[in-house]
Motif scaffolding. Structure first.
Motif, mmCIF file in Angstrom:
data_model
loop_
_atom_site.group_PDB
_atom_site.id
_atom_site.type_symbol
_atom_site.label_atom_id
_atom_site.label_comp_id
_atom_site.label_asym_id
_atom_site.label_seq_id
_atom_site.Cartn_x
_atom_site.Cartn_y
_atom_site.Cartn_z
ATOM 1 N N THR A 1 0.937 -1.068 -0.005
ATOM 2 C CA THR A 1 -0.097 -0.006 -0.011
ATOM 3 C C THR A 1 0.990 1.287 -0.012
ATOM 4 O O THR A 1 2.101 1.272 0.405
ATOM 5 N N ASN A 2 0.200 2.358 -0.631
ATOM 6 C CA ASN A 2 0.972 3.734 -0.425
ATOM 7 C C ASN A 2 0.915 4.371 0.776
ATOM 8 O O ASN A 2 1.288 5.457 1.059
ATOM 9 N N ARG A 3 0.015 3.871 1.672
ATOM 10 C CA ARG A 3 -0.153 4.305 3.059
ATOM 11 C C ARG A 3 -0.482 3.290 4.066
ATOM 12 O O ARG A 3 -1.111 2.285 3.547
ATOM 13 N N ARG B 1 3.757 0.957 -7.777
ATOM 14 C CA ARG B 1 4.990 0.330 -7.736
ATOM 15 C C ARG B 1 6.211 1.099 -7.889
ATOM 16 O O ARG B 1 7.458 0.813 -7.768
ATOM 17 N N THR B 2 5.746 2.592 -7.776
ATOM 18 C CA THR B 2 6.893 3.552 -7.490
ATOM 19 C C THR B 2 7.379 3.702 -6.173
ATOM 20 O O THR B 2 8.183 4.682 -6.159
ATOM 21 N N GLN B 3 6.609 3.340 -5.243
ATOM 22 C CA GLN B 3 7.139 3.474 -3.764
ATOM 23 C C GLN B 3 8.046 2.212 -3.345
ATOM 24 O O GLN B 3 7.644 1.164 -3.543
ATOM 25 N N ILE B 4 9.147 2.693 -2.758
ATOM 26 C CA ILE B 4 10.209 1.671 -2.411
ATOM 27 C C ILE B 4 9.755 1.646 -0.686
ATOM 28 O O ILE B 4 9.815 2.666 -0.292
ATOM 29 N N ALA B 5 9.712 0.771 -0.173
ATOM 30 C CA ALA B 5 9.632 0.326 1.249
ATOM 31 C C ALA B 5 10.807 -0.031 1.818
ATOM 32 O O ALA B 5 11.457 -0.892 1.378
ATOM 33 N N PHE B 6 11.116 0.533 3.109
ATOM 34 C CA PHE B 6 12.299 0.448 3.868
ATOM 35 C C PHE B 6 11.856 0.138 5.373
ATOM 36 O O PHE B 6 10.720 0.653 5.701
ATOM 37 N N LEU C 1 8.319 4.718 3.493
ATOM 38 C CA LEU C 1 7.958 4.687 1.933
ATOM 39 C C LEU C 1 8.723 5.763 1.300
ATOM 40 O O LEU C 1 8.639 7.077 1.850
ATOM 41 N N LEU C 2 9.367 5.576 0.118
ATOM 42 C CA LEU C 2 10.252 6.800 -0.491
ATOM 43 C C LEU C 2 9.690 6.497 -1.989
ATOM 44 O O LEU C 2 9.725 5.101 -2.588
#
Length: 171
Positions: free
Chosen positions: A19-21, A103-108, A116-117
C-alpha cells in the motif's frame, strides 16, 4: 476455501501488494474479513482453491493459494486482482486515497516502522549513503510463501538497489 495463512505450505503461490499508506486498524480487520469471504468462494474452473489472505506491517497484503491442492487459473488470478481493487475502492476516501498497485514507492524498514520513498528518491538516498547497505527493504516480487519467508525482507545490498550503492559499500 479459506485456511489460516500459517497452514499453507511453503510451495503456495503468493502475491504481495504494497500500500502507499498504512492501513488503519479498521481497514486491516475489514481486509482480513473480506479476504476470508473471498477465499471461501475462490475457485479455478469450478474447483475450490485452498487460500488465505494476511496483512503484514499495515502495508502489505499477501494473497496465497496452495497450488498443490488446485492450481490457480488466469481467470481466478484475475478475480483475486479484482478483490484487491475492491479493497482499494472501499478504503479510498477523499483525503486519504489508497493504492495496492503503486510500484513507484519503495518500502524500507527503519526505526521499527515502514518508510516509503518514491523510487527516484530511494535511488538518490542510497547513492548518497543516507540508506545503508544493511537497511532492510522488501522484495515484493517473491512468488511463493517459502520465498516470502526467506527472501521478502532483504538488505539493500542484496536487492536491485545494490547498483546504486557506492562501489566501496557494495563490495
Amino acid at each position: 476455501m479459506y485456511i489460516p495463512f500459517d497452514e499453507l505450505p511453503a510451495t503456495a503461490r503468493a502475491w504481495v501488494y504494497q500500500t502507499n499508506r498504512p492501513l488503519t486498524e479498521t481497514e486491516e480487520s475489514y481486509a482480513l474479513e473480506l479476504g476470508q469471504q473471498f477465499t471461501n468462494q475462490w475457485a479455478a474452473h469450478g474447483n475450490a482453491l485452498r487460500a488465505s489472505v494476511k496483512v503484514f506491517h499495515r502495508h502489505f497484503l499477501v494473497v496465497a493459494v496452495d497450488e498443490q491442492f488446485n492450481a490457480a487459473s488466469g481467470c481466478s488470478i484475475d478475480s483475486s486482482v479484482a478483490f484487491v481493487r475492491e479493497l482499494e475502492q472501499k478504503f479510498t476516501s477523499a483525503g486519504s486515497p489508497i493504492s495496492f498497485f503503486d510500484r513507484t514507492q519503495i518500502a524500507f524498514w527503519q526505526n521499527d516502522d515502514i518508510q516509503l520513498l518514491p523510487m527516484n528518491q530511494a535511488k538518490k538516498r542510497v547513492k548518497e549513503e543516507n540508506i545503508s547497505p544493511d537497511t532492510i527493504t522488501f522484495n515484493n516480487s517473491v512468488t511463493t510463501l517459502g520465498a516470502f519467508e526467506n527472501q521478502w525482507k532483504i538488505p539493500v545490498k542484496d536487492s536491485w538497489l545494490t547498483r546504486y550503492l557506492p562501489q566501496s559499500a557494495s563490495v
